[in-house]
Design an enzyme around this catalytic site. Structure first.
Site, short mmCIF file in Angstrom:
data_model
loop_
_atom_site.label_atom_id
_atom_site.label_comp_id
_atom_site.label_asym_id
_atom_site.label_seq_id
_atom_site.Cartn_x
_atom_site.Cartn_y
_atom_site.Cartn_z
N ASN A 61 35.86 68.40 25.53
CA ASN A 61 35.99 67.56 26.73
C ASN A 61 35.20 66.27 26.56
O ASN A 61 34.08 66.27 26.03
CB ASN A 61 35.62 68.31 28.01
CG ASN A 61 34.23 68.91 28.00
OD1 ASN A 61 33.73 69.31 26.95
ND2 ASN A 61 33.61 69.01 29.16
N GLU A 63 33.93 63.15 28.80
CA GLU A 63 33.77 62.67 30.17
C GLU A 63 33.50 61.17 30.21
O GLU A 63 33.29 60.53 29.18
CB GLU A 63 32.65 63.47 30.86
CG GLU A 63 33.00 64.95 30.94
CD GLU A 63 31.97 65.77 31.68
OE1 GLU A 63 30.87 65.27 31.98
OE2 GLU A 63 32.28 66.95 31.97
N CYS A 72 40.00 66.81 29.40
CA CYS A 72 39.63 68.18 29.04
C CYS A 72 39.75 68.40 27.53
O CYS A 72 40.51 67.70 26.84
CB CYS A 72 40.57 69.18 29.72
SG CYS A 72 40.40 69.28 31.50
N GLU A 74 41.25 70.83 26.03
CA GLU A 74 42.59 71.28 25.63
C GLU A 74 43.51 70.10 25.38
O GLU A 74 44.22 70.05 24.37
CB GLU A 74 43.19 72.18 26.73
CG GLU A 74 42.45 73.48 26.96
CD GLU A 74 41.35 73.38 27.99
OE1 GLU A 74 40.73 72.30 28.14
OE2 GLU A 74 41.09 74.40 28.67
N CYS A 111 42.89 74.18 32.91
CA CYS A 111 43.15 73.65 34.26
C CYS A 111 44.66 73.41 34.42
O CYS A 111 45.43 73.47 33.46
CB CYS A 111 42.37 72.36 34.48
SG CYS A 111 43.12 70.91 33.71
N CYS A 114 46.24 70.67 32.20
CA CYS A 114 46.38 71.11 30.80
C CYS A 114 47.52 72.12 30.66
O CYS A 114 48.24 72.11 29.66
CB CYS A 114 45.08 71.71 30.28
SG CYS A 114 43.79 70.45 30.03
#
Ligand code: THU
Length: 160
Positions: A61, A63, A72, A74, A111, A114
């Protein structure tokens, strides 16, 4: 009126029950957490994809101070694989995550955003993605593809 239902199957495995391929991918996901840039959440996520030619592509991830601009683990891995290995199907995804106390006891699942990208990746690849979701108290294995985690998915076919 017709009432319908569906069943989702998964397995919980201890570390010593994982087969060598799954363990390799879990270890790659754990290693990938080291690349996380997550100063805002303090939550480092690693993802490792297995492609059908045996290549492993990892992501973590990333940010940003403008929170929605982050991504993310993924999708970082999925988009890297799409770019660097076009045409190769994704056959498995392992995820590991840690906070300030260490790896999470329970596995984390992708999530919603994703999952949507995973659904299209799977459709493009034509092979079901195997999910290997690591937690220190057990690893969750979901076989049979993304439909199990994103039922009634919107996709390209929905527009026909
Ligand atoms: N995150 C992931 O990378 N993958 C998930 O499956 C869930 C959440 C990231 C996004 C954000 O950087 C941090 O974890 C906290 O939500």
């Amino acid at each position: 009126m017709k009432k319908l239902s569906r069943t989702i199957n998964w397995s919980m495995l201890s570390q010593d029950e994982l087969d060598s391929k799954d363990l390799m991918l879990v270890n790659a996901a754990k290693e990938a957490t080291k690349g996380s840039w997550s100063p805002y959440s303090g939550f480092s996520v690693g993802a490792a994809l297995l492609l059908d030619d045996g290549t492993v592509v990892t992501g973590s991830n990333q940010e940003n101070a403008a929170y929605p601009s982050g991504l993310c683990a993924e999708r970082t891995a999925l988009f890297a694989a799409g770019h660097s290995h076009p045409g190769k199907a994704v056959t498995a995804l392992a995820i590991a995550a840690r906070n300030e106390k260490g790896y999470t006891a329970q596995p984390i699942t992708p999530c919603g955003a994703c999952r949507q990208v995973l659904a299209e990746t799977e459709q493009r690849g034509g092979k079901p993605i195997r999910y290997i979701l690591y937690g220190t108290e057990g690893t969750m294995i979901i076989e049979g593809g993304t439909d199990a985690i994103l039922p009634f998915c919107f996709g390209a076919d929905s527009m026909k």
